[in-house]
Design an enzyme around this catalytic site. Sequence first.
Site, mmCIF file in Angstrom:
data_model
loop_
_atom_site.group_PDB
_atom_site.id
_atom_site.type_symbol
_atom_site.label_atom_id
_atom_site.label_comp_id
_atom_site.label_asym_id
_atom_site.label_seq_id
_atom_site.Cartn_x
_atom_site.Cartn_y
_atom_site.Cartn_z
ATOM 1 N N SER A 9 0.812 -1.232 0.000
ATOM 2 C CA SER A 9 0.000 0.000 0.000
ATOM 3 C C SER A 9 0.835 1.266 0.000
ATOM 4 O O SER A 9 0.352 2.330 -0.413
ATOM 5 C CB SER A 9 -0.887 0.025 1.252
ATOM 6 O OG SER A 9 -1.668 -1.131 1.320
ATOM 7 N N CYS A 56 -11.291 -9.452 20.154
ATOM 8 C CA CYS A 56 -12.663 -8.922 20.028
ATOM 9 C C CYS A 56 -13.712 -9.827 20.693
ATOM 10 O O CYS A 56 -14.718 -9.340 21.216
ATOM 11 C CB CYS A 56 -13.004 -8.699 18.567
ATOM 12 S SG CYS A 56 -12.468 -10.016 17.475
ATOM 13 N N GLN A 99 -19.182 -15.834 15.383
ATOM 14 C CA GLN A 99 -18.379 -14.648 15.083
ATOM 15 C C GLN A 99 -18.481 -14.210 13.627
ATOM 16 O O GLN A 99 -18.481 -15.036 12.711
ATOM 17 C CB GLN A 99 -16.915 -14.926 15.434
ATOM 18 C CG GLN A 99 -16.742 -15.204 16.901
ATOM 19 C CD GLN A 99 -15.312 -15.411 17.348
ATOM 20 O OE1 GLN A 99 -15.090 -16.167 18.274
ATOM 21 N NE2 GLN A 99 -14.347 -14.753 16.726
ATOM 22 N N HIS A 151 -19.945 -9.929 17.094
ATOM 23 C CA HIS A 151 -19.766 -11.306 17.568
ATOM 24 C C HIS A 151 -20.847 -11.599 18.618
ATOM 25 O O HIS A 151 -20.940 -10.911 19.641
ATOM 26 C CB HIS A 151 -18.390 -11.487 18.200
ATOM 27 C CG HIS A 151 -17.246 -11.404 17.221
ATOM 28 N ND1 HIS A 151 -17.405 -11.432 15.852
ATOM 29 C CD2 HIS A 151 -15.903 -11.319 17.433
ATOM 30 C CE1 HIS A 151 -16.220 -11.357 15.262
ATOM 31 N NE2 HIS A 151 -15.294 -11.277 16.208
#
Length: 369
Positions: free
Chosen positions: A38, A145, A172, A260
């Site tokens: 990138s 998470c 999830q 989730h």
Amino acid sequence: MKKVGILGATGAVGLEGIEALTGHPWFQVGNLYASERSAGKTFRDACKLDISRIPPEVAGRVVKEIAPGADNLAAVFSALPSAEAKRMEPEFARLAPVVSTTSAFRYENDVPVLITEINPEHIELLRSQQQARGWKGFLAPEPNCTTVGLSMSLKPIMDNFGVSRVVMCSYQAVSGAGHAAIELWARQRQPGVPQPLPPQETAEPPLLFDGNVIGFIADEEPKVKKEVLKILGRYKKGAIIPAEFPVECFCVRVPTYAGHLEAVFVETSKSCSVEDVKSAYEDFNGRCKEKFGGLPSSPKKAVTVLDRSPQPRYDAEMDGGMTTVVGRIEKGALGDRWIKYLVLSNNLKKGAAKGSVQVMEYLLTQGLL
Ligand SMILES: NC(=O)c1ccc[n+]([C@@H]2O[C@H](COP(=O)([O-])OP(=O)(O)OC[C@H]3O[C@@H](n4cnc5c(N)ncnc54)[C@H](OP(=O)(O)O)[C@@H]3O)[C@@H](O)[C@H]2O)c1
């Protein structure tokens, strides 16, 4: 305004980080860093995800290759793959605080795993870490998470009734696996009913999100089991003493985009009714509002209790994606001291970028940024 650099800016979490910092009253988006794939491109050209919510002046910025330099950054938000984070986060932490959503340093003794509403006192470890390592900054990770929803929903139960055992099964979202997974799932989607495929009895089948459920997520279950105990642990004399109860879980991927969902079964030390648990959440909300309500990224309610099941597509963005949504709190057939519920937490927001920005806000109010 304090400038926050973003490591891994072109990824699923990095993009959310830019969004969380855009228009922020205290912080502004600093340098955007990503891989050599990138670097040198504009963010607009480098990021493969939907960037429609990113302001043009940020979308037009050139992405930098990761190389530490002060660059007048007050802090760094890291959303790198863990292996890369292991190499680069300390380089940045020598110069400025690094708030990270990666697992690279979560298990080191002098590194806390922070959720603003649960363990703000663990930030004391950052001061000793900074001193011992001789850095201008420090490493301050957020949890995995999946750990976030579980920890947020357990904390009021633990404080009021004690916890003896926890069993959890997760459902999830695909975005939890990053931008490559989101792109793969988009390519896999077909109109009509997903057709059955030939069984693959020996080899691991090719990764298939659409119309499928994947019952194994590499490294996820050990992370959840370890992190939840560290987060719910006590800070004492310069160390964290982890909470002591067994946690068992299955972590499973389902074809939803964000949020989730987890089914949780808790054995408490003292028996409690559904109403007791609901009022424990209300008390917790009151305390959170008092202590953290002034932080720009805090939700109105730390925990939102529903009488129905939380649903990712409807509820993941509730309260800016920052509230933990708990529903179907019920007593089951397991005994008087068991309680079960479903919990939903936005993996990209509270579980990653915006939750990390909330940690930064708290650190700023505590003179650590
Ligand atoms: N997704 C979630 O819900 C979630 C939640 C909590 C925590 N996390 C953690 O957050 C981190 C990022 O996750 P993600 O889902 O955002 O992943 P992702 O979408 O795959 O993004 C990864 C980012 O890291 C960059 N990157 C990859 N390899 C690199 C290298 N060798 N050198 C420099 N930059 C590199 C990528 O840049 P290019 O675009 O140039 O490749 C991209 O910006 C991971 O550690 C993950 O475990 C994710």
